[in-house]
Design an enzyme around this catalytic site. Structure first.
Site, PDB file in Angstrom:
ATOM      1  N   GLY A 262       1.859 -12.687  38.799  1.00 21.56           N
ATOM      2  CA  GLY A 262       1.214 -13.923  38.351  1.00 21.56           C
ATOM      3  C   GLY A 262       0.734 -14.027  37.308  1.00 21.56           C
TER       4      GLY A 262
ATOM      5  CB  VAL B  57       1.149 -15.224  30.580  1.00 23.87           C
ATOM      6  CG1 VAL B  57       1.798 -16.304  29.712  1.00 23.87           C
ATOM      7  CG2 VAL B  57      -0.273 -15.508  30.778  1.00 23.87           C
TER       8      VAL B  57
ATOM      9  CB  CYS C 166      -1.115   0.065   0.992  1.00 17.53           C
ATOM     10  SG  CYS C 166      -2.187   0.990   0.939  1.00 17.53           S
ATOM     11  CE1 TYR C 167       2.837   7.475   2.227  1.00 13.52           C
ATOM     12  CE2 TYR C 167       4.811   6.259   2.962  1.00 13.52           C
ATOM     13  CZ  TYR C 167       4.342   7.336   2.667  1.00 13.52           C
ATOM     14  OH  TYR C 167       5.103   8.515   2.756  1.00 13.52           O
TER      15      TYR C 167
ATOM     16  CG  HIS D 140      -3.579  -3.890   3.517  1.00  6.90           C
ATOM     17  ND1 HIS D 140      -2.448  -3.449   4.446  1.00  6.90           N
ATOM     18  CD2 HIS D 140      -3.973  -2.928   3.059  1.00  6.90           C
ATOM     19  CE1 HIS D 140      -2.502  -2.126   4.195  1.00  6.90           C
ATOM     20  NE2 HIS D 140      -3.693  -1.756   3.355  1.00  6.90           N
TER      21      HIS D 140
ATOM     22  CE  LYS E 188      -0.323 -12.291  27.270  1.00  7.67           C
ATOM     23  NZ  LYS E 188       0.073 -11.459  28.335  1.00  7.67           N
TER      24      LYS E 188
END
Ligand code: XMP
Length: 509
Positions: free
Chosen positions: A220, A222, A78-79, A165, A365
């Site tokens: 406590g 993750v 894109c950009y 995208h 994560k």
């Protein structure tokens, strides 16, 4: 390694994750990165991200144009594609109207990014400007009805551009295109695995810390649990953990931590009870940012005092993740701004003059969870939903008192129990109760009541940057509402929050 240059797209972390899913390490870098730094990182390929700007706007993001002389394959999205076209002598047309949503892509040349994808497929567009004239030695490789130049290539230089995208889930073949770019164009190898990361991180921690001591706050959650386990594997008893009970924790938090970590790992840990201190510091405070700041600075004060009792500690361990780092850098790629002051990034080390050990700072994560499993941490802990540093304080709208904390704690415990029973706990990014600062009239057992209101917040998300409200089944909502009203004193009304992020945030404060 692949580098993603951040031109301000909301998707650039997603691009990095998509690359890593193919077991190739990928890092997001600001567009003001120097060429020397890029050279020293020695990337196998570079991805120029999309972004909200038009190439013709003042201050639109740019990067040193010698990037195109490095001899490294480049994919512009894109950009990023507009930037490549514009920089190499082509022309971009300012948008008359924006194209947003699905489009049918017609493949003109399937080499190299559309291999085995037939004559076309559905892709996901979100753009204003379009390429009009290509630079020398570029060809069009795909088009759509509204966008004649939807994909381009300079085969010689290995420069490619996609107007759509590939990183978003709605783009069919998106993952395949990324795969082709990584392995057929850049010739990357699949060396990014949690096993290799784990071995490397343990060796690095050993090397950096030697025989010295590391202190670390355990929450406590993750992140801090995985970081502590990793550091413990590297240096054993020289890791000293501190758990601060600030009175803003959920029900049974301490017991869960004991069960999950301490018994199993034999960690050195100090429990510090500072409930009173936090509660009095928060007395009469209703402004969310102020709450965060007070909790942050009290935490530092308590932590500092405890840390001082551990003689000779030179390092501070933290479970900071990659998105925390990106989100906290206000200078990062322009539009990425700080929405709320998170208290777990920065702060501590400056005051304490400790060197930082942040073994998870390169991970997303989902990768931390994989690493935790690799380290043998039990699944219940690995799949715990995130819980914010300021705790229940930012889920009690308005003033925080012991009795309001007690109400919220009980309501939250009921909600979580029902979510678990329904088998939805893992599917949801977060599910929790919020105590509102209003009272409403009800009727219970023929008696008029005037009591508090709980909001149920449940969201799905991949990374907390965006989130959707979870479509919880009505009977489950009914059950939660009934139980909260029957079992938690002083609640007579339960409402369900149906706001996505954006425009809302996940937490209410
Ligand atoms: P928001 O509310 O900004 O939250 O959409 C995004 C994610 O961050 C968590 N959160 C925090 N985590 N310290 C933390 O460790 C904080 O100060 C903090 N504030 C929000 C929130 O629970 C969600 O997962």
């Amino acid at each position: 390694m692949i580098i993603v240059i951040d031109f301000g797209s909301q998707f650039n972390q997603l691009i990095a994750r998509r690359v890593r899913e193919h077991n190739v390490y990928c890092q997001v870098e600001s567009s003001d990165i120097s060429l020397e730094r890029i050279r020293s990182l020695n990337p196998k390929g570079i991805i120029l991200s999309g972004g909200p700007s038009s190439i013709y706007e003042d201050n639109s993001p740019s990067i040193d144009k010698s990037l195109f002389d490095l001899g490294v394959p480049i994919l512009g999205i894109c950009y990023g594609m507009h930037y490549m076209v514009h920089s190499l002598g082509g022309r971009i047309k300012k948008a008359q109207k924006k194209e947003y949503g699905f489009a049918n892509l017609n493949i003109i040349d399937s080499y190299p990014l559309f291999k085995d994808m037939g004559t076309g497929f559905q892709c996901w567009m979100s753009h204003g400007d379009s390429a009009m004239e290509l630079p020398k030695n570029f060809v069009i490789t795909a088009s759509t009805e509204n966008t004649p130049i939807a994909a381009i290539a300079n085969h010689n230089k290995k420069f490619y551009g996609l107007q759509f995208h590939p990183e978003v889930e709605h783009s069919i073949n998106g993952s395949k295109m990324i795969d082709l770019f990584l392995f057929n164009v850049c010739h990357c190898s699949k060396s990014w695995t949690m096993r290799s990361f784990c071995d490397g991180a343990i060796a690095q921690i050993k090397d950096a810390v030697g025989e010295k001591k590391v202190i670390m706050g355990l929450s406590g959650g993750v992140d801090s649990s995985v970081a502590a386990t990793l550091i413990h594997k590297a240096i054993g008893k020289n890791l000293f953990c501190i758990f601060v009970d600030n009175g803003l924790l959920r029900k049974n938090e301490k017991e869960t931590l004991e069960h999950n970590l301490i018994k199993k790992l034999d960690l050195n840990i100090r429990f510090v009870d500072e409930k009173e201190k936090f509660l009095s510091g928060l007395k009469d405070v209703v402004d969310p940012e102020q709450k965060r700041k007070i909790i942050g600075s009290l935490f530092i004060e308590v932590f500092e005092a405890e840390a001082a009792k551990i003689e000779g500690a030179e390092f501070l361990g933290q479970g900071t993740l990659y998105p925390d780092i990106i989100e906290s850098k206000s200078a990062f790629g322009g539009p990425t701004s700080i929405i709320k002051s998170h208290h777990n990034v920065g702060g501590l080390p400056e005051i304490m003059k400790l060197k930082l050990i942040e073994p998870l700072q390169l991970l997303f994560k989902d990768e931390v969870r994989k690493l935790g499993l690799e380290l043998g941490i039990n699944e219940d802990l690995i799949w715990r939903q995130p819980f914010p540093g300021p705790g229940l304080a930012i889920r009690i709208i308005g003033e925080i008192t012991t009795s309001r904390l007690e109400i919220l704690r009980e309501a939250d415990a009921v909600l979580l129990e029902e979510i678990r029973k329904a088998g939805l706990y893992r599917e949801l990014w977060q599910s929790f109760a919020v105590l509102l600062p209003i009272k409403s009239v009800g009727v219970m057992g023929d008696k008029r009541t005037f009591a508090n209101c709980i909001a149920i917040r449940a969201v799905t998300s991949n990374d907390a940057m965006t989130a959707d409200w979870a479509k919880l089944p009505h009977d489950l909502l009914g059950k939660i509402s009934n139980r909260i009203i029957n079992e938690v004193e002083n609640i007579n009304r339960v409402v369900f929050d149906i706001t996505s992020k954006p425009p809302g945030t996940i937490e209410w404060e």
